[in-house]
Design a protein around this motif. Structure first.
Motif, PDB file in Angstrom:
ATOM      1  N   ASP A 158       0.890  -1.185  -0.027  1.00 37.90           N
ATOM      2  CA  ASP A 158      -0.114   0.034   0.144  1.00 37.90           C
ATOM      3  C   ASP A 158       0.916   1.154  -0.085  1.00 37.90           C
ATOM      4  O   ASP A 158       1.855   1.283   0.781  1.00 37.90           O
ATOM      5  N   GLY A 159       0.556   2.301  -0.947  1.00 37.36           N
ATOM      6  CA  GLY A 159       1.343   3.234  -0.960  1.00 37.36           C
ATOM      7  C   GLY A 159       2.633   3.455  -1.989  1.00 37.36           C
ATOM      8  O   GLY A 159       3.178   4.404  -2.131  1.00 37.36           O
ATOM      9  N   VAL A 160       3.027   2.435  -2.562  1.00 37.25           N
ATOM     10  CA  VAL A 160       4.059   2.060  -3.110  1.00 37.25           C
ATOM     11  C   VAL A 160       4.012   2.023  -4.606  1.00 37.25           C
ATOM     12  O   VAL A 160       2.790   1.098  -4.854  1.00 37.25           O
ATOM     13  N   ASN A 161       4.667   2.709  -5.619  1.00 42.93           N
ATOM     14  CA  ASN A 161       4.370   2.785  -6.819  1.00 42.93           C
ATOM     15  C   ASN A 161       5.784   2.179  -7.578  1.00 42.93           C
ATOM     16  O   ASN A 161       6.760   2.706  -7.565  1.00 42.93           O
ATOM     17  N   LEU A 162       5.520   1.026  -8.163  1.00 51.24           N
ATOM     18  CA  LEU A 162       6.695   0.440  -8.588  1.00 51.24           C
ATOM     19  C   LEU A 162       6.012  -0.065 -10.315  1.00 51.24           C
ATOM     20  O   LEU A 162       5.054  -0.699 -10.306  1.00 51.24           O
ATOM     21  N   LYS A 163       7.034  -0.133 -11.198  1.00 54.45           N
ATOM     22  CA  LYS A 163       6.726  -0.622 -12.590  1.00 54.45           C
ATOM     23  C   LYS A 163       7.768  -2.163 -12.415  1.00 54.45           C
ATOM     24  O   LYS A 163       8.931  -2.243 -12.081  1.00 54.45           O
ATOM     25  N   LEU A 164       6.872  -3.201 -12.690  1.00 58.97           N
ATOM     26  CA  LEU A 164       7.442  -4.582 -12.571  1.00 58.97           C
ATOM     27  C   LEU A 164       7.636  -5.266 -13.958  1.00 58.97           C
ATOM     28  O   LEU A 164       6.847  -5.183 -14.599  1.00 58.97           O
ATOM     29  N   GLU A 165       8.801  -6.319 -13.907  1.00 61.84           N
ATOM     30  CA  GLU A 165       8.966  -6.878 -15.340  1.00 61.84           C
ATOM     31  C   GLU A 165       8.528  -8.344 -14.906  1.00 61.84           C
ATOM     32  O   GLU A 165       9.065  -8.802 -13.819  1.00 61.84           O
ATOM     33  N   PHE A 166       7.802  -9.040 -15.484  1.00 63.39           N
ATOM     34  CA  PHE A 166       7.324 -10.363 -15.350  1.00 63.39           C
ATOM     35  C   PHE A 166       8.491 -11.274 -15.432  1.00 63.39           C
ATOM     36  O   PHE A 166       9.238 -11.228 -16.716  1.00 63.39           O
ATOM     37  N   LEU A 167       8.669 -12.188 -14.654  1.00 62.65           N
ATOM     38  CA  LEU A 167       9.677 -13.223 -15.031  1.00 62.65           C
ATOM     39  C   LEU A 167       9.141 -14.709 -14.912  1.00 62.65           C
ATOM     40  O   LEU A 167       9.711 -15.402 -15.671  1.00 62.65           O
ATOM     41  N   GLU A 168       7.985 -14.892 -14.124  1.00 61.09           N
ATOM     42  CA  GLU A 168       7.523 -16.501 -14.167  1.00 61.09           C
ATOM     43  C   GLU A 168       6.183 -16.660 -13.798  1.00 61.09           C
ATOM     44  O   GLU A 168       5.866 -15.706 -12.741  1.00 61.09           O
ATOM     45  N   ARG A 169       5.446 -17.616 -14.036  1.00 63.35           N
ATOM     46  CA  ARG A 169       4.115 -17.907 -13.707  1.00 63.35           C
ATOM     47  C   ARG A 169       3.912 -19.380 -13.569  1.00 63.35           C
ATOM     48  O   ARG A 169       4.467 -20.254 -14.328  1.00 63.35           O
TER      49      ARG A 169
END
Length: 187
Positions: A158-169
Motif C-alpha cells: 500500500d502506497g508504493v508505486n513500482l513498475k515490474l517486469e514479469f519473470l515467471e508464472r
C-alpha cells in the motif's frame, strides 16, 4: 555483489495480505513455499510477522512439531527452523529462534545485510516490505494470488508505486497463481 532481497507473499484477488483472509495451505502450496525458503539463507521480518511465524512454525519446547501439522507443513517448518532470522523492531527487547534484533534506520540495516555473503534474504510481512520497496531495495517480488476476495485487511505494498517486469508464472491446482517479477523503476 549484493545478495538478493526477495519478497514473497500470499495475496487475495483484492490485494489483501493477512493470514486470516481464507488462504488455506495445501500440500502443493506448502511444497512451493518450502522451495522458496531454500532459495535464501536469511529471513527478514518485522515484529508482527516474526511473532506470527514463530507462533506457527517454531517447534514446541519438547522439540516435537504440533499435531496439527501435516507432512508438508513439517517439511516447511524443518527448513525454516534453523534459518537465520533478522527482526527489525523498535518495540521488542529480545528475540529467540535463531533470530537477531536490529534497530535503527531499517533501510541502512538492510543495505548492510545485502552486502553480507549469502544466497539471499527472504522478506515477509506487510509494512516492512512496503518501506523497503519504496527505498528500491527489493530485487524480486513473488505473489501467490489466491481465488479469494477478502474485502478487508492490510493491502499489498500500500502506497508504493513500482513498475515490474514479469519473470515467471505457475498455476496451482487450488486455483492460486504464482507470479514472479523484478522491479524496473519506481514512479
Amino acid at each position: 555483489m549484493n545478495q538478493p532481497l526477495r519478497y514473497a507473499i500470499n495475496v487475495t484477488l483484492d490485494g489483501c495480505v493477512h493470514h486470516e483472509a481464507g488462504l488455506p495451505p495445501d500440500g502443493e502450496s506448502m511444497a512451493f513455499w518450502t522451495d522458496e525458503l531454500r532459495r535464501s539463507d536469511t529471513l527478514l521480518y518485522g515484529r508482527v510477522t516474526y511473532e506470527l511465524m514463530e507462533g506457527a512454525w517454531r517447534p514446541t519446547e519438547s522439540g516435537e512439531w504440533p499435531d496439527w501439522m501435516d507432512a508438508s507443513e513439517v517439511a516447511f517448518a524443518e527448513v525454516m527452523d534453523p534459518m537465520r532470522k533478522v527482526v527489525a523492531s523498535g518495540t521488542l527487547d529480545a528475540v529467540g529462534w535463531n533470530a537477531e534484533l536490529v534497530r535503527g534506520d531499517v533501510v541502512d540495516v538492510v543495505r548492510g545485510l545485502k552486502e553480507q555473503p549469502g544466497r539471499g534474504i527472504s522478506l515477509g510481512g506487510v509494512r516492512l516490505p512496503a518501506a523497503l520497496a519504496a527505498a528500491g531495495l527489493i530485487d524480486e517480488f513473488t505473489f501467490v494470488v489466491h481465488p479469494v476476495i477478502a474485502g478487508r485487511g492490510p493491502r499489498l505494498l500500500d502506497g508504493v508505486n513500482l513498475k515490474l517486469e514479469f519473470l515467471e508464472r505457475r498455476e496451482f491446482r487450488s486455483g492460486a497463481v504464482m507470479q514472479r517479477f523484478r522491479p524496473v523503476e519506481q514512479y
